[in-house]
Design an enzyme around this catalytic site. Structure first.
Site, PDB file in Angstrom:
ATOM      1  N   ARG A 160      73.327   9.800  88.147  1.00  0.00           N
ATOM      2  CA  ARG A 160      72.807   8.389  88.362  1.00  0.00           C
ATOM      3  C   ARG A 160      72.922   8.578  90.128  1.00  0.00           C
ATOM      4  NH1 ARG A 160      71.163   7.414  84.645  1.00  0.00           N
ATOM      5  NH2 ARG A 160      71.391   5.819  82.875  1.00  0.00           N
ATOM      6  N   GLU A 172      66.852   2.489  92.783  1.00  0.00           N
ATOM      7  CA  GLU A 172      65.377   2.720  92.275  1.00  0.00           C
ATOM      8  C   GLU A 172      64.729   1.419  91.890  1.00  0.00           C
ATOM      9  OE1 GLU A 172      66.459   5.133  88.789  1.00  0.00           O
ATOM     10  OE2 GLU A 172      67.342   6.760  89.719  1.00  0.00           O
ATOM     11  N   HIS A 224      63.108   9.592  88.489  1.00  0.00           N
ATOM     12  CA  HIS A 224      63.778   9.197  87.245  1.00  0.00           C
ATOM     13  C   HIS A 224      63.209   9.601  86.353  1.00  0.00           C
ATOM     14  CE1 HIS A 224      67.727   7.055  85.655  1.00  0.00           C
ATOM     15  NE2 HIS A 224      67.239   7.817  84.975  1.00  0.00           N
TER      16      HIS A 224
END
Ligand code: 8YV
Length: 321
Positions: free
Chosen positions: A240, A269, A287
């Site tokens: 993360r 993000e 991601h």
């Protein structure tokens, strides 16, 4: 608990857009409410909040305490993704709402991505691809790079994904060391345990972050860890964005206090700091670690099975709380 879809559909709230396989299933077997499309959400909660018994969400969309508290008859949250840091677990526990995630099925793809990042940052393959496309090959030589094989791989968080990273690193003749809160006695004995992250960073060429996100691991990778990794070390993050102090990372890269970084995740993000975009010594991915047809299918199946299993048998398959 038995649900007779045709006569008495169960109300399920989907927090954000999900893969078609999931949406179509929920639409077919439940009464689907698309939260992100509801114009007057406060009015929806007031008039229909009591009917909602299930939430379908993902690591990206999460589920807040406020939302859970507005759904007094909520029983279950079925989430896509192994990470559940975006779901307020304390709130779910307090209200005895079952939370299910999708562990296991994505380990290989996330570990593959970690290795891809290791190879790409050290051998500069992405940059080399840009070099060829720009027509530079005929005119100049691409610089020599760094050999990843045989180097030291430090795994931050040796869980199931970490073990898959370690297995792959060993195939590249790397040594494996790891940092966990506790040493594991169920892993190969030659995986060296560090109870100190700074020391692991000092002894690593590639520091691979695979710990869960959330408050406990926030900014675990800070200035001191980056300095310990040093000017020949690379940081890889497939966990993360919040685990890494991104501002400190940008500064360390700008000042060449670390050699480079391979990042699949970011703090905000889909925002990626402009400074990172301008650097050649980083590889930036959107991601995508679990994003293969096969793995996303398996994740979707698990999201669906967890939801159905709750309403058919009163239990989920992969329960978090
Ligand atoms: C997903 C992830 O892309 O599993 C996780 O924790 O981060 C990814 O596999 C994410 O959860 C969105 O669904």
């Amino acid at each position: 608990m038995t649900h007779t879809a045709a006569t008495d559909p169960i109300d399920v709230l989907m927090v954000g857009p999900m893969p078609a396989i999931i949406t179509e299933h929920v639409e077919r077997h439940y009464r689907l409410h698309r939260w992100w499309e509801i114009k007057d959400q406060a009015n929806f909660l007031k008039t229909q909040g009591r009917t909602v018994r299930g939430i379908v969400t993902s690591g990206r969309h999460g589920a807040t305490r406020q939302l859970m508290e507005s759904l007094p008859n909520l029983e279950v949250i079925s989430s896509q993704g192994v990470g559940y840091d975006s779901i307020d677990i304390d709130a779910a526990r307090a209200r005895e709402v079952a939370v299910a995630n999708t562990p296991g099925v994505l380990n290989a793809c996330v570990a593959d991505t970690a290795l891809a990042l290791i190879l790409n940052v050290s051998r500069r393959y992405c940059e080399a691809d840009r070099f060829v496309r720009a027509g530079r090959w005929a005119k100049e030589a691409f610089p020599l790079t760094t050999k990843p094989s045989g180097k030291r791989c430090g795994v931050v968080g040796l869980g199931n994904i970490g073990l898959d990273v370690a297995k792959r690193a060993e195939a590249f003749d790397m040594s494996v060391a790891y940092y966990n809160r506790r040493a594991r006695n169920d892993v190969p004995a030659h995986y060296r345990y560090y109870d100190n992250l700074i020391t692991l960073a000092q002894d690593s060429d590639f520091l691979v972050v695979v710990v869960p996100g959330g408050a406990q691991t926030r900014h675990l990778i800070n200035d001191a860890v980056l300095d310990a990794l040093g000017p020949r070390g690379y940081l890889i993050n497939v966990a993360r964005g919040t685990v890494v102090d991104e501002a400190a990372l940008v500064k360390a890269l700008q000042e060449h206090r670390i050699a480079g970084a391979g990042l699949d995740v970011f703090e905000e993000e889909p925002q990626v700091p402009q400074a990172l975009m301008e650097m050649d010594q980083v590889v930036l991915l959107p991601h995508l670690a679990s994003g293969t047809e096969e793995t996303r299918q398996a994740m979707a199946d698990l999201v669906i099975n967890n939801l159905d299993s709750w309403f058919q048998r009163g239990e989920v398959i992969t329960r978090v709380v």
